[in-house]
Design a protein around this motif. Structure first.
Motif, PDB file in Angstrom:
ATOM      1  N   ASN A 204       3.472 -22.643  -7.984  1.00 58.69           N
ATOM      2  CA  ASN A 204       4.839 -22.343  -8.419  1.00 58.69           C
ATOM      3  C   ASN A 204       5.737 -21.934  -7.242  1.00 58.69           C
ATOM      4  OD1 ASN A 204       6.542 -22.440 -10.621  1.00 58.69           O
ATOM      5  ND2 ASN A 204       6.236 -20.289 -11.184  1.00 58.69           N
ATOM      6  N   GLY A 205       5.498 -22.570  -6.099  1.00 55.06           N
ATOM      7  CA  GLY A 205       6.310 -22.316  -4.916  1.00 55.06           C
ATOM      8  C   GLY A 205       5.878 -21.136  -4.075  1.00 55.06           C
ATOM      9  N   LYS A 206       4.865 -20.402  -4.517  1.00 61.47           N
ATOM     10  CA  LYS A 206       4.390 -19.225  -3.777  1.00 61.47           C
ATOM     11  C   LYS A 206       3.122 -19.589  -3.015  1.00 61.47           C
ATOM     12  CE  LYS A 206       3.389 -14.304  -4.499  1.00 61.47           C
ATOM     13  NZ  LYS A 206       3.313 -13.223  -5.505  1.00 61.47           N
ATOM     14  N   LYS A 232       2.436 -19.229   9.354  1.00 64.20           N
ATOM     15  CA  LYS A 232       3.864 -18.863   9.392  1.00 64.20           C
ATOM     16  C   LYS A 232       4.737 -20.095   9.134  1.00 64.20           C
ATOM     17  CE  LYS A 232       7.325 -16.552  12.278  1.00 64.20           C
ATOM     18  NZ  LYS A 232       7.576 -15.422  11.367  1.00 64.20           N
ATOM     19  N   ASN A 233       4.368 -21.213   9.747  1.00 66.89           N
ATOM     20  CA  ASN A 233       5.141 -22.448   9.564  1.00 66.89           C
ATOM     21  C   ASN A 233       5.045 -22.967   8.129  1.00 66.89           C
ATOM     22  OD1 ASN A 233       5.993 -22.474  12.223  1.00 66.89           O
ATOM     23  ND2 ASN A 233       4.285 -23.733  12.919  1.00 66.89           N
ATOM     24  N   ALA A 234       3.974 -22.576   7.436  1.00 65.46           N
ATOM     25  CA  ALA A 234       3.810 -22.977   6.036  1.00 65.46           C
ATOM     26  C   ALA A 234       4.573 -22.048   5.086  1.00 65.46           C
ATOM     27  CB  ALA A 234       2.328 -22.998   5.664  1.00 65.46           C
ATOM     28  N   ASP A 235       5.199 -21.013   5.647  1.00 65.96           N
ATOM     29  CA  ASP A 235       5.996 -20.059   4.856  1.00 65.96           C
ATOM     30  C   ASP A 235       5.155 -19.309   3.828  1.00 65.96           C
ATOM     31  OD1 ASP A 235       8.436 -20.683   6.145  1.00 65.96           O
ATOM     32  OD2 ASP A 235       8.685 -22.451   4.864  1.00 65.96           O
ATOM     33  N   VAL A 236       3.947 -18.863   4.224  1.00 65.79           N
ATOM     34  CA  VAL A 236       3.137 -18.068   3.307  1.00 65.79           C
ATOM     35  C   VAL A 236       3.767 -16.688   3.162  1.00 65.79           C
ATOM     36  CG1 VAL A 236       1.040 -19.338   3.960  1.00 65.79           C
ATOM     37  CG2 VAL A 236       1.552 -17.148   5.061  1.00 65.79           C
ATOM     38  N   THR A 237       3.682 -16.139   1.973  1.00 58.17           N
ATOM     39  CA  THR A 237       4.225 -14.793   1.709  1.00 58.17           C
ATOM     40  C   THR A 237       3.140 -13.817   1.256  1.00 58.17           C
ATOM     41  OG1 THR A 237       4.813 -15.463  -0.543  1.00 58.17           O
ATOM     42  CG2 THR A 237       6.526 -15.635   1.148  1.00 58.17           C
ATOM     43  N   GLU A 238       1.927 -14.328   1.080  1.00 59.00           N
ATOM     44  CA  GLU A 238       0.750 -13.507   0.804  1.00 59.00           C
ATOM     45  C   GLU A 238      -0.343 -13.973   1.750  1.00 59.00           C
ATOM     46  OE1 GLU A 238       0.764 -11.038  -1.275  1.00 59.00           O
ATOM     47  OE2 GLU A 238       2.160 -11.472  -2.908  1.00 59.00           O
ATOM     48  N   CYS A 239      -1.321 -13.086   2.028  1.00 58.81           N
ATOM     49  CA  CYS A 239      -2.374 -13.486   2.960  1.00 58.81           C
ATOM     50  C   CYS A 239      -3.698 -12.814   2.603  1.00 58.81           C
ATOM     51  CB  CYS A 239      -1.987 -13.128   4.393  1.00 58.81           C
ATOM     52  SG  CYS A 239      -3.079 -13.862   5.639  1.00 58.81           S
ATOM     53  N   SER A 310       5.559 -12.578   7.088  1.00 60.58           N
ATOM     54  CA  SER A 310       6.399 -11.655   6.312  1.00 60.58           C
ATOM     55  C   SER A 310       5.643 -11.265   5.052  1.00 60.58           C
ATOM     56  CB  SER A 310       7.727 -12.339   5.961  1.00 60.58           C
ATOM     57  OG  SER A 310       8.455 -12.646   7.116  1.00 60.58           O
ATOM     58  N   LEU A 311       4.958 -10.138   5.132  1.00 61.51           N
ATOM     59  CA  LEU A 311       4.063  -9.712   4.049  1.00 61.51           C
ATOM     60  C   LEU A 311       4.494  -8.361   3.496  1.00 61.51           C
ATOM     61  CD1 LEU A 311       0.619 -10.500   5.768  1.00 61.51           C
ATOM     62  CD2 LEU A 311       1.889 -11.983   4.191  1.00 61.51           C
ATOM     63  N   SER A 312       4.286  -8.174   2.200  1.00 63.79           N
ATOM     64  CA  SER A 312       4.471  -6.862   1.589  1.00 63.79           C
ATOM     65  C   SER A 312       3.130  -6.159   1.404  1.00 63.79           C
ATOM     66  CB  SER A 312       5.182  -6.992   0.242  1.00 63.79           C
ATOM     67  OG  SER A 312       4.447  -7.836  -0.631  1.00 63.79           O
ATOM     68  N   ARG A 313       2.046  -6.892   1.630  1.00 68.50           N
ATOM     69  CA  ARG A 313       0.681  -6.362   1.554  1.00 68.50           C
ATOM     70  C   ARG A 313      -0.261  -7.417   2.129  1.00 68.50           C
ATOM     71  NH1 ARG A 313       2.695  -7.326  -3.381  1.00 68.50           N
ATOM     72  NH2 ARG A 313       2.120  -9.367  -4.228  1.00 68.50           N
ATOM     73  N   VAL A 314      -1.512  -7.039   2.370  1.00 68.24           N
ATOM     74  CA  VAL A 314      -2.516  -7.992   2.814  1.00 68.24           C
ATOM     75  C   VAL A 314      -3.786  -7.761   2.010  1.00 68.24           C
ATOM     76  CG1 VAL A 314      -3.375  -6.483   4.671  1.00 68.24           C
ATOM     77  CG2 VAL A 314      -3.727  -8.961   4.814  1.00 68.24           C
ATOM     78  N   TYR A 315      -4.454  -8.847   1.650  1.00 66.31           N
ATOM     79  CA  TYR A 315      -5.715  -8.784   0.919  1.00 66.31           C
ATOM     80  C   TYR A 315      -6.857  -8.990   1.910  1.00 66.31           C
ATOM     81  CZ  TYR A 315      -2.806  -9.268  -3.247  1.00 66.31           C
ATOM     82  OH  TYR A 315      -1.870  -9.069  -4.219  1.00 66.31           O
ATOM     83  N   VAL A 316      -7.842  -8.096   1.880  1.00 60.57           N
ATOM     84  CA  VAL A 316      -8.971  -8.165   2.802  1.00 60.57           C
ATOM     85  C   VAL A 316     -10.265  -8.227   1.997  1.00 60.57           C
ATOM     86  CG1 VAL A 316     -10.190  -7.038   4.684  1.00 60.57           C
ATOM     87  CG2 VAL A 316      -7.706  -6.879   4.566  1.00 60.57           C
ATOM     88  N   LEU A 317     -11.128  -9.202   2.334  1.00 61.67           N
ATOM     89  CA  LEU A 317     -12.406  -9.389   1.644  1.00 61.67           C
ATOM     90  C   LEU A 317     -13.516  -8.796   2.494  1.00 61.67           C
ATOM     91  CD1 LEU A 317     -11.961 -13.126   0.520  1.00 61.67           C
ATOM     92  CD2 LEU A 317     -11.009 -11.027  -0.493  1.00 61.67           C
TER      93      LEU A 317
END
Length: 462
Positions: A204-206, A232-239, A310-317
């Motif tokens: 859905n664009g995210k 970054k070039n892929a415009d990810v907003t979550e990681c 540009s992240l508001s949080r990061v997920y770590v496994l």
């Protein structure tokens, strides 16, 4: 006082000039003339000077003990990781991963208690990989010995032998384990590209970036920066950063990864090192840590900002094999960026050590000691994760077979992260996969290896 050299084992760090500020001689103590006594006196003086728990060391040690035993007589009961090596037959044990370049786990089928081995990670280009081993490959026998509670120690010993081993492969078919061919695997030392996989998920664009990162190696800093440039070039907003088999590495590289995830500046505090009475408390900024890197790629904040997401949080496994600089990343990110941790509790190496050798010319002591000298804290002076960093969402990647590939949405840990990001109605639950076999973990070689690998190792000591 004992001298020391800048010996690099796993992690490269800073502290240039710090130890030179403390050139106070250790009290001479008794005059010792025998060779074992001289070695032990060198060990004692080194520990008194640098050891984090130096205040607990006895004032009257037994200098007649064999040097390995003497060292351990000085070690605090709070210390799990300091070690001594004569570089021959005393020192840390080699691991299955170091010998054969793969991690494995032993799991038991809940209903029958049948045990099998499962390959959880294998280095590309290794003998095992070239023999067809992949994540999820199962085996039922090692050197002809079936895996059970009574033979588990024998199986584990064979996988630590360094000799050629024969693994009998198996698969779960029609409700039972069926044995297949036997494959022989010998020792190997393949070069691992620690930036194992980079991709992104989109709905859905995210876009959600994913990085499987298996070691903070300065040799691959350029590859790491390129991976972030791609995201970054892929415009990810979550990681999602996958550290489940990451044993640590360069602290400067850890700072570089921090700088591409979080909004830090040159003077932002990267970490705080708490030492003994001699070392005191040392505060290190991002700029100071980056200057110690042995790789010029990304050694300035400006270079890191160019690839920062540009992240508001990061997920770590994480798993119990997530240690050292990998734990340092998790803890040190928290003052600057919310961290959502998924998986198992990390092992808990919240300490730093140095490798000390006799620097006299000619060298008089051949032993090497690696004592803990610091406890690690983040910019908010928060640390104390010696029992591990607990996840926000507990998940066991070995709860069900077959194992999904790294980077697959069906992987247990990735699946949970994607559910949190996109919603449970978007991502299929792993538990609903067809032909799922639920199992219980009995042993994990990566965790066993993590226990004998070094803590954060500091060098460049002058």
């Amino acid at each position: 006082m004992p001298t020391r050299s800048a010996v690099v084992t796993l992690l490269l760090l800073l502290l240039t000039g710090i130890l030179s500020c403390h050139n106070k001689d250790v009290a001479s103590g008794p005059v010792i003339t025998d060779s074992i006594g001289k070695i032990n006196k060198w060990i004692y003086d080194s520990m008194q000077r640098y050891y984090y728990w130096s205040g607990d060391i006895t004032a009257t040690p037994d200098y007649t003990l064999p040097s390995g035993n003497f060292f351990h007589s000085l070690v605090s009961n709070q210390d799990r990781f300091s070690y001594i090596s004569n570089q021959v037959d005393v020192g840390p044990q080699r691991t299955t991963f170091q010998l054969y370049n793969f991690h494995y786990s032993i799991v038991a089928q809940a209903a029958t208690d049948t045990m099998v081995g499962v390959i959880t990670y294998v280095v590309k280009g290794s003998v095992a990989y070239n023999s067809g081993f992949r994540r999820g490959t199962c085996f039922s026998r090692v050197n002809g010995v079936g895996i059970s509670g009574s033979t588990l120690a024998t199986v584990q010993a064979a996988l630590l032998s360094g000799e050629v081993i024969a693994l009998t492969l198996c698969s779960y078919t029609d409700g039972q384990w069926v044995e297949g061919k036997t494959v022989k695997v010998g020792k190997t030392n393949a070069v691992e590209n620690v930036v194992v996989q980079t991709r992104y998920f989109s709905y859905n664009g995210k876009k959600t970036g994913y990085l499987l990162y298996n070691g903070f190696s300065a040799d691959y800093d350029e590859v790491l920066l390129a991976a972030f440039a791609k995201l970054k070039n892929a415009d990810v907003t979550e990681c999602i950063i996958d550290l489940r088999y990451n044993p640590g590495g360069s602290v400067a590289t850890c700072a570089k990864l921090t700088g591409m995830l979080a909004p830090v500046a040159d003077n932002s505090v990267f970490g705080v090192f708490q030492g003994n009475a001699s070392e005191g408390t040392q505060v290190y900024t991002m700029n100071r840590v980056l200057k110690t890197s042995t790789n010029a790629n990304g050694n300035t904040i400006a270079a890191l900002e160019a690839n920062r997401l540009s992240l508001s949080r990061v997920y770590v496994l994480t798993t119990r094999a997530t240690i050292s600089a990998a734990e340092l990343l998790i803890n040190n990110l928290k003052p600057y960026l919310p961290v959502v941790q998924i998986g198992d509790t990390t092992l808990g190496k919240d300490e730093a050590s140095i490798q000390i050798v006799d620097g006299r010319v000619p060298r008089q002591v051949q032993w090497v000691i690696q004592p803990i000298i610091y406890k690690l804290q983040n910019a908010n002076y928060k640390g104390g994760y010696h029992t591990g960093i607990a996840p926000d969402y507990a998940e066991d990647e070995l709860s069900a077979l077959p194992l999904a590939d790294f980077g697959a949405a069906s992987d247990v840990l990735i699946n949970r992260a994607l559910q949190l990001i996109y919603g449970t109605n978007v991502v299929e639950s792993v538990g609903l996969r067809k032909n799922t076999l639920f199992v219980q973990k009995r042993f994990q070689s990566a965790e066993a290896a993590a226990k004998v690998l070094p803590v954060v190792v500091l060098s460049h000591l002058h």
